[in-house]
Design a protein around this motif. Structure first.
Motif, PDB file in Angstrom:
ATOM      1  N   GLU A   1       0.818  -1.201   0.000  1.00  0.00           N
ATOM      2  CA  GLU A   1       0.000   0.000   0.000  1.00  0.00           C
ATOM      3  C   GLU A   1       0.861   1.265   0.000  1.00  0.00           C
ATOM      4  N   ALA A   2       0.207   2.360  -0.340  1.00  0.00           N
ATOM      5  CA  ALA A   2       0.831   3.685  -0.246  1.00  0.00           C
ATOM      6  C   ALA A   2      -0.187   4.650   0.336  1.00  0.00           C
ATOM      7  N   ILE A   3       0.308   5.690   0.965  1.00  0.00           N
ATOM      8  CA  ILE A   3      -0.554   6.805   1.371  1.00  0.00           C
ATOM      9  C   ILE A   3      -0.222   7.982   0.461  1.00  0.00           C
ATOM     10  N   VAL A   4      -1.257   8.494  -0.184  1.00  0.00           N
ATOM     11  CA  VAL A   4      -1.104   9.558  -1.172  1.00  0.00           C
ATOM     12  C   VAL A   4      -1.691  10.851  -0.618  1.00  0.00           C
ATOM     13  N   GLN A   5      -0.932  11.921  -0.716  1.00  0.00           N
ATOM     14  CA  GLN A   5      -1.435  13.232  -0.339  1.00  0.00           C
ATOM     15  C   GLN A   5      -2.099  13.850  -1.572  1.00  0.00           C
ATOM     16  N   ILE A   6      -3.382  14.152  -1.469  1.00  0.00           N
ATOM     17  CA  ILE A   6      -4.166  14.598  -2.612  1.00  0.00           C
ATOM     18  C   ILE A   6      -3.855  16.052  -2.951  1.00  0.00           C
ATOM     19  N   GLU A   7      -3.522  16.293  -4.201  1.00  0.00           N
ATOM     20  CA  GLU A   7      -3.295  17.659  -4.676  1.00  0.00           C
ATOM     21  C   GLU A   7      -4.598  18.310  -5.141  1.00  0.00           C
ATOM     22  N   ALA A   8      -5.332  17.609  -5.991  1.00  0.00           N
ATOM     23  CA  ALA A   8      -6.560  18.173  -6.557  1.00  0.00           C
ATOM     24  C   ALA A   8      -7.521  17.046  -6.881  1.00  0.00           C
ATOM     25  N   THR A   9      -8.818  17.286  -6.650  1.00  0.00           N
ATOM     26  CA  THR A   9      -9.843  16.277  -6.893  1.00  0.00           C
ATOM     27  C   THR A   9     -11.109  16.956  -7.407  1.00  0.00           C
TER      28      THR A   9
ATOM     29  N   GLY B   1       4.684   1.439   1.297  1.00  0.00           N
ATOM     30  CA  GLY B   1       4.933   0.189   1.983  1.00  0.00           C
ATOM     31  C   GLY B   1       6.225  -0.474   1.559  1.00  0.00           C
ATOM     32  N   ALA B   2       6.539  -1.589   2.209  1.00  0.00           N
ATOM     33  CA  ALA B   2       7.826  -2.259   2.010  1.00  0.00           C
ATOM     34  C   ALA B   2       8.020  -2.757   0.582  1.00  0.00           C
ATOM     35  N   ASP B   3       6.921  -3.068  -0.122  1.00  0.00           N
ATOM     36  CA  ASP B   3       7.051  -3.593  -1.485  1.00  0.00           C
ATOM     37  C   ASP B   3       7.459  -2.530  -2.485  1.00  0.00           C
ATOM     38  N   GLY B   4       7.331  -1.264  -2.112  1.00  0.00           N
ATOM     39  CA  GLY B   4       7.791  -0.170  -2.971  1.00  0.00           C
ATOM     40  C   GLY B   4       6.973  -0.025  -4.239  1.00  0.00           C
ATOM     41  N   GLY B   5       7.658   0.284  -5.328  1.00  0.00           N
ATOM     42  CA  GLY B   5       7.020   0.521  -6.613  1.00  0.00           C
ATOM     43  C   GLY B   5       6.966   1.993  -6.976  1.00  0.00           C
ATOM     44  N   PHE B   6       7.041   2.848  -5.967  1.00  0.00           N
ATOM     45  CA  PHE B   6       7.055   4.294  -6.175  1.00  0.00           C
ATOM     46  C   PHE B   6       8.037   4.905  -5.182  1.00  0.00           C
ATOM     47  N   GLU B   7       8.420   6.156  -5.464  1.00  0.00           N
ATOM     48  CA  GLU B   7       9.280   6.906  -4.564  1.00  0.00           C
ATOM     49  C   GLU B   7       8.450   7.982  -3.856  1.00  0.00           C
ATOM     50  N   ILE B   8       8.880   8.338  -2.644  1.00  0.00           N
ATOM     51  CA  ILE B   8       8.230   9.436  -1.939  1.00  0.00           C
ATOM     52  C   ILE B   8       8.279  10.689  -2.820  1.00  0.00           C
TER      53      ILE B   8
ATOM     54  N   ASP C   1       6.575  11.011  -5.682  1.00  0.00           N
ATOM     55  CA  ASP C   1       6.086  10.719  -7.030  1.00  0.00           C
ATOM     56  C   ASP C   1       4.628  11.167  -7.161  1.00  0.00           C
ATOM     57  N   ARG C   2       4.309  11.752  -8.288  1.00  0.00           N
ATOM     58  CA  ARG C   2       2.904  12.109  -8.555  1.00  0.00           C
ATOM     59  C   ARG C   2       2.207  10.915  -9.198  1.00  0.00           C
ATOM     60  N   VAL C   3       0.995  10.649  -8.743  1.00  0.00           N
ATOM     61  CA  VAL C   3       0.238   9.497  -9.224  1.00  0.00           C
ATOM     62  C   VAL C   3      -1.222   9.895  -9.463  1.00  0.00           C
ATOM     63  N   PHE C   4      -1.881   9.088 -10.289  1.00  0.00           N
ATOM     64  CA  PHE C   4      -3.325   9.179 -10.454  1.00  0.00           C
ATOM     65  C   PHE C   4      -3.973   8.145  -9.548  1.00  0.00           C
ATOM     66  N   LEU C   5      -5.018   8.558  -8.863  1.00  0.00           N
ATOM     67  CA  LEU C   5      -5.736   7.664  -7.963  1.00  0.00           C
ATOM     68  C   LEU C   5      -6.734   6.824  -8.749  1.00  0.00           C
ATOM     69  N   PRO C   6      -7.066   5.633  -8.247  1.00  0.00           N
ATOM     70  CA  PRO C   6      -8.095   4.831  -8.926  1.00  0.00           C
ATOM     71  C   PRO C   6      -9.464   5.473  -8.787  1.00  0.00           C
ATOM     72  N   ARG C   7     -10.366   5.137  -9.687  1.00  0.00           N
ATOM     73  CA  ARG C   7     -11.730   5.654  -9.603  1.00  0.00           C
ATOM     74  C   ARG C   7     -12.390   5.218  -8.311  1.00  0.00           C
TER      75      ARG C   7
ATOM     76  N   GLU D   1      -0.852  -1.270  -6.576  1.00  0.00           N
ATOM     77  CA  GLU D   1      -1.162  -1.797  -7.899  1.00  0.00           C
ATOM     78  C   GLU D   1      -2.291  -1.029  -8.578  1.00  0.00           C
ATOM     79  N   LYS D   2      -3.056  -0.262  -7.804  1.00  0.00           N
ATOM     80  CA  LYS D   2      -4.165   0.506  -8.368  1.00  0.00           C
ATOM     81  C   LYS D   2      -3.760   1.938  -8.736  1.00  0.00           C
ATOM     82  N   LEU D   3      -2.535   2.310  -8.426  1.00  0.00           N
ATOM     83  CA  LEU D   3      -2.050   3.644  -8.751  1.00  0.00           C
ATOM     84  C   LEU D   3      -1.443   3.649 -10.154  1.00  0.00           C
ATOM     85  N   THR D   4      -1.578   4.777 -10.834  1.00  0.00           N
ATOM     86  CA  THR D   4      -0.969   4.953 -12.148  1.00  0.00           C
ATOM     87  C   THR D   4      -0.035   6.145 -12.078  1.00  0.00           C
TER      88      THR D   4
END
Length: 339
Positions: free
Chosen positions: A32-40, A77-84, A86-92, A106-109
Motif C-alpha cells: 500500500e501507499a498513502i497519497v497526499q491529494i493535490e486536486a480532486t 509500503g515495504a514492497d515499494g514501486g514508487f518513490e516518496i 512521485d505524482r500518481v493518479f488515484l483509482p476511480r 497496484e491501483k495507482l498509475t
C-alpha cells in the motif's frame, strides 16, 4: 496517519448527508501507499453516489466521497514501486475528497511530476473517457471526421484536443452561435449550430465528407439529427442524456442506412486494457495536459473545508458553472511539493 475527509454515512440529499470527518488511515501495509491529494474534481456522479443512484458503481455507505484525483506519494509500503514525492493518479471511486488516501499500489498509475495538478486531476475520468471514445469505439484513421454534439462540455472540449493529437478532424455541434469562436480557437476544425437542418450544415461544413462516427451527449431528438449526418454503416455512441429524454430515432433511417446506435460507458471500454496499455494512455494524457495541449475550463477551486460550497457550485449549470469545480484538500501543494 489521520486525515480530514468528506464522508457520507447514509444515502440522501448530498448537502445533508455529506460531512467532514477525521479518519484514521493507519500505516501503509507492504503493498500500500498513502497519497497526499493535490486536486480532486467534483462530478455529478459524486452527488449521484451520495443520493444512492448508480448502485452498480457507487460505494455503499459509510463511504469516503470523491472519485478522481492526482496526488503525491507521502508514505510507501515495504514492497515499494514508487518513490516518496512521485505524482500518481488515484483509482476511480478512491475516496479522494480527503487530505490523504491509503490505496493499494497496484491501483495507482504514475503521472508526470510537472504540470498543473488541477488540470492533471481531470485525466483519470474526463481525459480517459475522451481518449477511449476516440480510440476504442470505431477504428478511425488519421484525417477522418468525428461528429459530436455538446461540444462545449468538458468532455467535448477534451474530444477536440485529443482528436487533434491523434490526427482526426472534428465537426462540432453547439446550441448557441456565441460558442463557435471559442471552440475554433481551441482547435475545432468546424463548428455548426444545431437545428432541424443539421445534416445539411454538417455536409456543407465538411465538404460532403463521409462521417463514420458520431458522439451524442444530448439524446432526445438530437440523436436522430446526429444519425442523419452519418454515412452508411456509421456508428453513433451515446454517453450522456443532457436533454433528460431517451434517444429518439427513426427506425427506417437506421434500417436503410445500416447505422448502429450504442452506449458508451468508460469502464466497459477499459476492462480489457492491460496495465501497460493503461499506463501508456495515462502517460499520453498527462503529457498533453502538462504541456498545455489538453486544457479544461476551471469554474472554481475550493479548499476541503468549503466542500459544501463546491458541491453547490457543481449543482449549477450553464454560465453559473462554466467549467469544472475542483477541491484542493492540501492547497499548499499547489505550486509546491510539500508532503
Amino acid at each position: 496517519m489521520k486525515t480530514l475527509a468528506v464522508v457520507y454515512k447514509r444515502n440522501g440529499a448530498p448537502l445533508e448527508v455529506a460531512e467532514l470527518d477525521t479518519i484514521d488511515l493507519g500505516d501503509p501495509q507492504a503493498d500500500e501507499a498513502i497519497v497526499q491529494i493535490e486536486a480532486t474534481p467534483i462530478h455529478m456522479a459524486d452527488l449521484f453516489y451520495m443520493e444512492g443512484r448508480l448502485p452498480q458503481w457507487a460505494p455503499a455507505p459509510p463511504a469516503m466521497a470523491g472519485i478522481e484525483a492526482c496526488g503525491r506519494i507521502a508514505q510507501i509500503g515495504a514492497d515499494g514501486g514508487f518513490e516518496i514525492g512521485d505524482r500518481v493518479f488515484l483509482p476511480r471511486r478512491g475516496g479522494t475528497f480527503s487530505q490523504y488516501v491509503k490505496v493499494k499500489t497496484e491501483k495507482l498509475t504514475k503521472a508526470v511530476n510537472h504540470g498543473d495538478p488541477v488540470q492533471l486531476s481531470l485525466m483519470p475520468i474526463n481525459g480517459a473517457t475522451s481518449y477511449a471514445m476516440m480510440t476504442r469505439v470505431v477504428d478511425l484513421k488519421p484525417g477522418e471526421w468525428v461528429l459530436q454534439n455538446a461540444a462545449n462540455s468538458s468532455c467535448g472540449r477534451f474530444n477536440i484536443s485529443i482528436a487533434k493529437q491523434l490526427g482526426l478532424k472534428t465537426i462540432n455541434v453547439v446550441r448557441r452561435q456565441e460558442l463557435v469562436p471559442d471552440l475554433l480557437a481551441l482547435g475545432a476544425d468546424k463548428v455548426v449550430v444545431d437545428g432541424d437542418d443539421l445534416r445539411e450544415r454538417v455536409s456543407e461544413a465538411t465538404g460532403g465528407a463521409k462521417i463514420r462516427y458520431g458522439i451524442d451527449a444530448v439524446a432526445g431528438a438530437a440523436t436522430n439529427r446526429m444519425a442523419e449526418s452519418l454515412d452508411i454503416g456509421g456508428v453513433l455512441a451515446v454517453y450522456g442524456m443532457m436533454s433528460g429524454q431517451p434517444c429518439q430515432v427513426a427506425g427506417d433511417l437506421f434500417l436503410m442506412r445500416d447505422l448502429t446506435l450504442r452506449g458508451f460507458c468508460t469502464p466497459y471500454f477499459e476492462v480489457d486494457l492491460s496495465v501497460d496499455d493503461k499506463q501508456k494512455m495515462m502517460t499520453s494524457l498527462a503529457n498533453w495536459s502538462a504541456d498545455g495541449l489538453l486544457v479544461a475550463k476551471i469554474a472554481a477551486t475550493y479548499p476541503l473545508s468549503d466542500f459544501k460550497d463546491a458541491m453547490r457550485h457543481e449543482m449549477e449549470s450553464g454560465a453559473a458553472r462554466d467549467g469544472k469545480v475542483v477541491i484542493l484538500p492540501n492547497p499548499e501543494l499547489i505550486g509546491g511539493n510539500a508532503l
